[in-house]
Design a protein around this motif. Structure first.
Motif, mmCIF file in Angstrom:
data_model
loop_
_atom_site.group_PDB
_atom_site.id
_atom_site.type_symbol
_atom_site.label_atom_id
_atom_site.label_comp_id
_atom_site.label_asym_id
_atom_site.label_seq_id
_atom_site.Cartn_x
_atom_site.Cartn_y
_atom_site.Cartn_z
ATOM 1 N N GLU A 28 46.822 82.210 75.780
ATOM 2 C CA GLU A 28 45.737 82.492 74.843
ATOM 3 C C GLU A 28 45.405 83.993 74.864
ATOM 4 O OE1 GLU A 28 42.521 81.379 72.179
ATOM 5 O OE2 GLU A 28 44.260 80.275 72.917
ATOM 6 N N LYS A 29 45.352 84.586 73.675
ATOM 7 C CA LYS A 29 44.964 85.992 73.560
ATOM 8 C C LYS A 29 43.447 86.073 73.605
ATOM 9 C CE LYS A 29 49.233 87.294 73.034
ATOM 10 N NZ LYS A 29 49.930 87.979 74.143
ATOM 11 N N THR A 30 42.911 86.604 74.666
ATOM 12 C CA THR A 30 41.462 86.634 74.852
ATOM 13 C C THR A 30 41.082 87.830 75.710
ATOM 14 O OG1 THR A 30 39.554 85.266 75.465
ATOM 15 C CG2 THR A 30 41.473 85.178 76.926
ATOM 16 N N ASP A 31 39.829 88.255 75.599
ATOM 17 C CA ASP A 31 39.349 89.393 76.382
ATOM 18 C C ASP A 31 38.647 88.967 77.665
ATOM 19 O OD1 ASP A 31 39.920 91.673 74.466
ATOM 20 O OD2 ASP A 31 38.725 90.363 73.186
ATOM 21 N N LEU A 32 38.087 87.773 77.651
ATOM 22 C CA LEU A 32 37.337 87.283 78.806
ATOM 23 C C LEU A 32 37.448 85.766 78.881
ATOM 24 C CD1 LEU A 32 35.241 87.902 81.127
ATOM 25 C CD2 LEU A 32 33.452 87.449 79.419
ATOM 26 N N VAL A 33 37.715 85.257 80.060
ATOM 27 C CA VAL A 33 37.708 83.809 80.309
ATOM 28 C C VAL A 33 36.459 83.484 81.124
ATOM 29 C CG1 VAL A 33 38.834 81.911 81.543
ATOM 30 C CG2 VAL A 33 40.203 83.510 80.184
ATOM 31 N N VAL A 34 35.708 82.479 80.677
ATOM 32 C CA VAL A 34 34.479 82.066 81.361
ATOM 33 C C VAL A 34 34.648 80.612 81.797
ATOM 34 C CG1 VAL A 34 32.000 81.659 81.130
ATOM 35 C CG2 VAL A 34 33.049 83.652 80.021
ATOM 36 N N ILE A 35 34.523 80.371 83.095
ATOM 37 C CA ILE A 35 34.763 79.038 83.652
ATOM 38 C C ILE A 35 33.489 78.513 84.306
ATOM 39 C CG2 ILE A 35 36.186 77.661 85.219
ATOM 40 C CD1 ILE A 35 38.354 79.739 85.031
ATOM 41 N N SER A 36 33.103 77.290 83.940
ATOM 42 C CA SER A 36 31.955 76.624 84.558
ATOM 43 C C SER A 36 32.450 75.858 85.780
ATOM 44 C CB SER A 36 31.311 75.670 83.553
ATOM 45 O OG SER A 36 30.223 74.983 84.143
ATOM 46 N N VAL A 37 31.888 76.168 86.955
ATOM 47 C CA VAL A 37 32.444 75.655 88.214
ATOM 48 C C VAL A 37 31.435 74.807 88.983
ATOM 49 C CG1 VAL A 37 33.665 76.265 90.332
ATOM 50 C CG2 VAL A 37 33.772 77.804 88.348
#
Length: 444
Positions: free
Chosen positions: A57-66
């Motif tokens: 995936e072309k993206t600038d930021l990955v945000v993961i709920s943990v």
């Protein structure tokens, strides 16, 4: 700028599908983050429970709920994106209680709730100045933007937040450690609007204790009564001492409440920090009182504090069947990080792994501490056998008839049958479920 939100799954056994009852609930926290994100930022969402993660995936930021149970999987996902030079941020309960561990696996974390720091984080990210930690507060709420779910086939149940935290201090409770025995109320008018925005007639108020403040709960019930919804929630059995509250809960559409009975032993309850709870005799009366209003109960029990003989399990199952609970869970104690029970077990040198959530020796259902009166495997098997007894066909059919008499609701009767059937099938499927494993392969 583009953000990719990811909800990690727990894990699954090789060649098997993900646990059915775990995969269909909409992830509220993702919709909240979407609502906080300005419209000029492109967003995407990947649900690890239902789809394969696209690491290209072309993206600038990955945000993961943990969460603690998904931490190992979250670290695995983060590593693959970071290897591609993409920044990865984590938020949720686990980064809040284990910030240093999470910073070993992420570029940045949000400690606490995100509402008041999200825009600051985005600005820093745009300026290539992402900080290691952002500290949020628990006092502000955002209106979820469920458009992030797009055409995903989630349960028809809308997840709605009315408050955060709990005013009790149960030793084993992770929520207590997170909110420090405080309860934060959301404005009533926001709750009503959130329900309307969801467009759904079935609602799950996800509060850990919906009745933490009886007066506030009463306000909520009176405000939502005109909406003609059906709803479920979680709360302490003390609600049964307030007839006006029970009346308005029923009148506003309450169909079921999850109640943590935890133990029938008053000495064990004191050890848990639940010494405030009533005697067994009064518990029977309060349970009958809730049922008399046509409200079903999802009863949960916890074993592992000691005095967990086979007779204790048999009596607990007998109690659960006697009251014909909608559902019941017979769980072993889990020492979540930063809880009182985690600290105590560690001090007593009974904790078998400091970070059991990352330890492959302790998959789901395996016990990561030494019980006082038996082996970990013995306790685990007793919990599994209690579940099997409660979800026997005879028990399901008997409870189904009682449930229908209580509520005369065909929709809830259908939900009862299908979900009890699913839970019956999953009694052993969850046992030995490996965290993180087999999630980047089919089947889903």
């Amino acid at each position: 700028m583009k953000i990719t939100f990811i909800l990690p799954a727990i894990g699954k056994k090789k060649g098997q599908r993900y646990i059915k009852t775990w995969k269909h609930m909409e992830p509220l926290m993702i919709a909240v983050l979407k609502s906080l994100t300005p419209n000029d930022i492109e967003t995407n969402f990947m649900d690890d429970r239902n789809e394969l993660i696209n690491y290209d995936e072309k993206t600038d930021l990955v945000v993961i709920s943990v969460e603690t149970y998904t931490a190992k999987r979250a670290y695995e996902i983060a590593k693959k994106f970071r290897e591609k030079g993409i920044k990865v941020l984590a938020g949720g309960y686990h980064p809040t209680v284990e910030p240093e561990e999470c910073l070993e696996n992420f570029d940045s974390i949000i400690v606490g709730n995100a509402e008041n720091v999200w825009l600051k984080m985005l600005e820093d990210c745009k300026n290539n100045n992402l900080q290691e930690k952002y500290f949020g507060t628990s006092t502000s709420f955002a209106m979820p933007d469920r458009s992030i779910y797009k055409d995903r086939k989630y349960s028809p149940l809308a997840l709605i937040e009315t408050g955060r935290g709990c005013n009790f201090s149960c030793e084993f409770c992770a929520i207590h450690s997170y909110y420090e025995k405080k309860y934060y109320r959301r404005p009533v008018e926001e709750v009503v609007q959130d329900i309307k925005n969801s467009g759904k007639k079935y609602v799950f108020f996800i509060d850990d204790n919906f009745v933490a403040d009886h007066n506030y709960a009463l306000e909520i019930c009176k405000a939502i009564a005109p909406l003609k919804i059906k709803w479920v929630t979680q709360g302490a059995i003390t609600m049964a001492k307030n007839d006006e509250l029970l009346y308005w809960m029923k009148k506003s559409g309450c169909k079921m409440v999850l109640i943590g009975y935890e133990s029938m032993n008053p000495n064990i309850l004191k050890d848990m920090g639940k010494g405030w709870r009533s005697s067994v005799g009064e518990i029977n009366e309060l349970t009958n009182k809730i049922h008399s209003y046509g409200i079903g109960i999802y009863a949960t029990f916890v074993f592992g504090f000691g005095d967990d003989s086979q007779e204790v399990f048999d009596e607990t199952v007998k109690f659960a069947k006697k009251h014909s609970f909608f559902f019941a869970a017979f769980n072993h104690l889990v020492p979540f990080p930063k809880t009182g029970v985690y600290r105590r077990l560690k001090e007593e040198k009974r904790l078998l792994s400091d970070k059991w959530w990352l330890d492959s020796r302790y998959p789901y259902g395996r016990i990561s501490f030494l019980p006082l009166d038996q082996t970990p495997d013995e306790l685990s098997k007793k919990c599994a056998n209690a579940r099997k007894k409660f979800f026997e066909w005879g028990s399901i059919l008997k409870r189904a008839l009682v449930q229908f008499k209580r509520s005369f609701d065909l929709g809830m009767f259908f939900i009862f049958l299908t979900q009890n059937f699913n839970l019956k099938n999953e009694v052993l499927e969850k046992y030995d479920l490996p965290y993180a494993d087999n999630l980047d392969e089919m089947p889903k």
